[in-house]
Design a protein around this motif. Structure first.
Motif, PDB file in Angstrom:
ATOM      1  N   ASP A   1       0.827  -1.206   0.000  1.00  0.00           N
ATOM      2  CA  ASP A   1       0.000   0.000   0.000  1.00  0.00           C
ATOM      3  C   ASP A   1       0.865   1.261   0.000  1.00  0.00           C
ATOM      4  O   ASP A   1       1.944   1.304   0.601  1.00  0.00           O
ATOM      5  CB  ASP A   1      -0.903   0.016   1.238  1.00  0.00           C
ATOM      6  CG  ASP A   1      -2.085  -0.938   1.097  1.00  0.00           C
ATOM      7  OD1 ASP A   1      -2.204  -1.576   0.033  1.00  0.00           O
ATOM      8  OD2 ASP A   1      -2.867  -1.048   2.051  1.00  0.00           O
ATOM      9  N   ILE A   2       0.367   2.285  -0.686  1.00  0.00           N
ATOM     10  CA  ILE A   2       1.058   3.567  -0.737  1.00  0.00           C
ATOM     11  C   ILE A   2       0.230   4.627  -0.024  1.00  0.00           C
ATOM     12  O   ILE A   2      -0.954   4.436   0.262  1.00  0.00           O
ATOM     13  CB  ILE A   2       1.311   4.019  -2.194  1.00  0.00           C
ATOM     14  CG1 ILE A   2      -0.007   4.074  -2.987  1.00  0.00           C
ATOM     15  CG2 ILE A   2       2.327   3.121  -2.875  1.00  0.00           C
ATOM     16  CD1 ILE A   2       0.117   4.721  -4.348  1.00  0.00           C
ATOM     17  N   ASP A   3       0.857   5.747   0.274  1.00  0.00           N
ATOM     18  CA  ASP A   3       0.182   6.909   0.838  1.00  0.00           C
ATOM     19  C   ASP A   3      -0.571   7.588  -0.306  1.00  0.00           C
ATOM     20  O   ASP A   3       0.018   8.291  -1.126  1.00  0.00           O
ATOM     21  CB  ASP A   3       1.218   7.851   1.449  1.00  0.00           C
ATOM     22  CG  ASP A   3       0.606   9.098   2.078  1.00  0.00           C
ATOM     23  OD1 ASP A   3      -0.552   9.439   1.742  1.00  0.00           O
ATOM     24  OD2 ASP A   3       1.291   9.738   2.892  1.00  0.00           O
ATOM     25  N   ARG A   4      -1.865   7.359  -0.380  1.00  0.00           N
ATOM     26  CA  ARG A   4      -2.633   7.869  -1.521  1.00  0.00           C
ATOM     27  C   ARG A   4      -2.690   9.398  -1.532  1.00  0.00           C
ATOM     28  O   ARG A   4      -2.764  10.004  -2.591  1.00  0.00           O
ATOM     29  CB  ARG A   4      -4.042   7.279  -1.525  1.00  0.00           C
ATOM     30  CG  ARG A   4      -4.080   5.800  -1.865  1.00  0.00           C
ATOM     31  CD  ARG A   4      -5.509   5.316  -2.036  1.00  0.00           C
ATOM     32  NE  ARG A   4      -6.251   5.386  -0.789  1.00  0.00           N
ATOM     33  CZ  ARG A   4      -7.578   5.350  -0.693  1.00  0.00           C
ATOM     34  NH1 ARG A   4      -8.307   5.256  -1.807  1.00  0.00           N
ATOM     35  NH2 ARG A   4      -8.187   5.405   0.470  1.00  0.00           N
ATOM     36  N   ARG A   5      -2.669  10.005  -0.365  1.00  0.00           N
ATOM     37  CA  ARG A   5      -2.668  11.470  -0.310  1.00  0.00           C
ATOM     38  C   ARG A   5      -1.419  12.023  -0.989  1.00  0.00           C
ATOM     39  O   ARG A   5      -1.503  12.888  -1.876  1.00  0.00           O
ATOM     40  CB  ARG A   5      -2.738  11.935   1.139  1.00  0.00           C
ATOM     41  CG  ARG A   5      -2.500  13.418   1.316  1.00  0.00           C
ATOM     42  CD  ARG A   5      -2.591  13.840   2.779  1.00  0.00           C
ATOM     43  NE  ARG A   5      -2.091  15.194   2.930  1.00  0.00           N
ATOM     44  CZ  ARG A   5      -0.884  15.508   3.381  1.00  0.00           C
ATOM     45  NH1 ARG A   5      -0.039  14.551   3.750  1.00  0.00           N
ATOM     46  NH2 ARG A   5      -0.509  16.756   3.479  1.00  0.00           N
ATOM     47  N   ALA A   6      -0.246  11.539  -0.587  1.00  0.00           N
ATOM     48  CA  ALA A   6       1.009  12.021  -1.166  1.00  0.00           C
ATOM     49  C   ALA A   6       1.090  11.670  -2.648  1.00  0.00           C
ATOM     50  O   ALA A   6       1.554  12.479  -3.462  1.00  0.00           O
ATOM     51  CB  ALA A   6       2.198  11.431  -0.414  1.00  0.00           C
ATOM     52  N   PHE A   7       0.635  10.478  -3.004  1.00  0.00           N
ATOM     53  CA  PHE A   7       0.661  10.068  -4.409  1.00  0.00           C
ATOM     54  C   PHE A   7      -0.195  10.998  -5.262  1.00  0.00           C
ATOM     55  O   PHE A   7       0.231  11.450  -6.333  1.00  0.00           O
ATOM     56  CB  PHE A   7       0.162   8.621  -4.532  1.00  0.00           C
ATOM     57  CG  PHE A   7       0.008   8.152  -5.954  1.00  0.00           C
ATOM     58  CD1 PHE A   7       1.097   7.684  -6.669  1.00  0.00           C
ATOM     59  CD2 PHE A   7      -1.231   8.192  -6.578  1.00  0.00           C
ATOM     60  CE1 PHE A   7       0.963   7.258  -7.987  1.00  0.00           C
ATOM     61  CE2 PHE A   7      -1.382   7.773  -7.885  1.00  0.00           C
ATOM     62  CZ  PHE A   7      -0.280   7.310  -8.590  1.00  0.00           C
ATOM     63  N   THR A   8      -1.404  11.286  -4.790  1.00  0.00           N
ATOM     64  CA  THR A   8      -2.296  12.163  -5.545  1.00  0.00           C
ATOM     65  C   THR A   8      -1.689  13.552  -5.704  1.00  0.00           C
ATOM     66  O   THR A   8      -1.769  14.168  -6.781  1.00  0.00           O
ATOM     67  CB  THR A   8      -3.670  12.254  -4.850  1.00  0.00           C
ATOM     68  OG1 THR A   8      -4.221  10.940  -4.720  1.00  0.00           O
ATOM     69  CG2 THR A   8      -4.631  13.119  -5.643  1.00  0.00           C
ATOM     70  N   GLN A   9      -1.062  14.056  -4.654  1.00  0.00           N
ATOM     71  CA  GLN A   9      -0.406  15.360  -4.745  1.00  0.00           C
ATOM     72  C   GLN A   9       0.690  15.353  -5.810  1.00  0.00           C
ATOM     73  O   GLN A   9       0.821  16.305  -6.587  1.00  0.00           O
ATOM     74  CB  GLN A   9       0.185  15.751  -3.393  1.00  0.00           C
ATOM     75  CG  GLN A   9      -0.865  16.121  -2.357  1.00  0.00           C
ATOM     76  CD  GLN A   9      -0.252  16.445  -1.004  1.00  0.00           C
ATOM     77  OE1 GLN A   9       0.813  15.919  -0.648  1.00  0.00           O
ATOM     78  NE2 GLN A   9      -0.902  17.309  -0.249  1.00  0.00           N
ATOM     79  N   ARG A  10       1.472  14.275  -5.863  1.00  0.00           N
ATOM     80  CA  ARG A  10       2.539  14.204  -6.870  1.00  0.00           C
ATOM     81  C   ARG A  10       1.949  14.205  -8.286  1.00  0.00           C
ATOM     82  O   ARG A  10       2.496  14.841  -9.191  1.00  0.00           O
ATOM     83  CB  ARG A  10       3.381  12.946  -6.662  1.00  0.00           C
ATOM     84  CG  ARG A  10       4.135  12.850  -5.353  1.00  0.00           C
ATOM     85  CD  ARG A  10       5.239  13.880  -5.207  1.00  0.00           C
ATOM     86  NE  ARG A  10       4.747  15.191  -4.825  1.00  0.00           N
ATOM     87  CZ  ARG A  10       4.314  15.513  -3.599  1.00  0.00           C
ATOM     88  NH1 ARG A  10       4.299  14.609  -2.629  1.00  0.00           N
ATOM     89  NH2 ARG A  10       3.900  16.728  -3.328  1.00  0.00           N
TER      90      ARG A  10
END
Length: 307
Positions: free
Chosen positions: A224-233
């Motif tokens: 699993d990844i940090d979806r918040r940080a991923f979306t920001q990127r």
């Protein structure tokens, strides 16, 4: 910029008092307090100290969480579940909205290219940009390429072996399994675009058994990844690219798994078979066939085994 985003930006640098926030933003103290309460209701832990409001923790995944620390002024409209982020984005576009992102944890009626069903279970990252770019309609495919580049780069950060398959899919490079689908829609006139909706669906923190055959997820590859940080990127990467065609094309070439492959492309005019050599603005695939060089504007691309 919305008052919510402005308050989040101000709080990102440390404690700020209500009166100072009200003066900085040109609103009443009551308006500041109401926005802080909305943030608390959405999952933010915000302390009231002698120095003012201070953010202690941020929720995992929601609109305000993605806006917090986001280095681009998109407003994020979040849904736990929605039929289609693209459908909602079209509604906002037709209502005159600009620079909005519709984000969801789950889609219940997602669609892909050629009106194909797109399976979108809870745990993914499903988002659609609403833009009103100063762009000629023939240049709109560049936004699809920009979305693919930004998403591929964000996937590679945690170690996902992602690559771009022309025109709009992101696959696991080692197996060819699908990770991401991208769908761009627009409305405009002959010489200008009225609005563009660019949808991106990422199989993020979901199990492969919940996906169709031939698809995989980020969870299956690296956990699993940090979806918040991923979306920001993704949002920041897309925004930095979308007005720079040269950077888009260079990034696409860097991330592509189609170039150098023997391909078959089904087009409206028939089948094109040969080696994919390059991509040209605004997204034409250059193919060397037995009969010479062909430039393909649109079509379904299949990677073939070498002859």
């Amino acid at each position: 910029m919305t008052s919510r985003k402005a308050i989040l930006d101000a709080l990102a640098s440390g404690p700020v008092s209500g009166p100072a926030l009200a003066e900085e933003l040109g609103v009443s103290r009551t308006a500041v307090w109401k926005q802080v309460e909305v943030l608390r209701e959405s999952g933010f832990d915000i302390e009231t100290t002698e120095s003012g409001y201070r953010i202690v923790s941020v929720p995992d995944f929601c609109g305000p969480a993605v806006e917090y620390g986001l280095d681009t002024p998109y407003r994020v409209e979040y849904h736990d579940a929605i039929a289609s982020t693209n459908a909602r984005a079209r509604e906002l576009a037709k209502a005159g909205e600009d620079r909005v992102v519709v984000l969801a944890d789950e889609q219940t009626a997602g669609r892909g290219r050629l009106d194909r069903a797109w399976n979108a279970p809870s745990g993914g990252v499903y988002l659609s940009f609403v833009l009103r770019p100063e762009l000629a309609p023939m240049q709109a495919p560049l936004l699809t390429l920009a979305a693919a580049v930004a998403t591929t780069r964000a996937l590679r950060e945690p170690g996902v072996d992602a690559g771009i398959k022309w025109p709009n899919d992101i696959l696991l490079e080692s197996t060819g399994e699908k990770l991401v689908g991208i769908l761009t829609e627009m409305e405009g006139e002959a010489d200008r675009v009225s609005w563009v909706v660019c949808g991106i669906g990422v199989n993020a923190n979901v199990d492969s058994e919940d996906l169709p055959e031939g698809a995989t997820s980020v969870r299956e590859q690296v956990g699993d990844i940090d979806r918040r940080a991923f979306t920001q990127r993704v949002l920041e990467g897309f925004d930095s690219l979308r007005t720079n065609p040269d950077a888009i094309l260079d990034g696409w070439r860097e991330g592509a798994i189609t170039l150098g492959q023997r391909v078959r492309v089904e087009t409206a005019q028939g089948e094109v078979v040969g080696e994919a050599l390059d991509i040209e603005s605004p997204g034409r695939l250059v193919i060397e066939t037995d009969d010479g060089t062909v430039r393909v504007h649109a079509g379904d691309c299949e990677h073939l085994r070498p002859v």
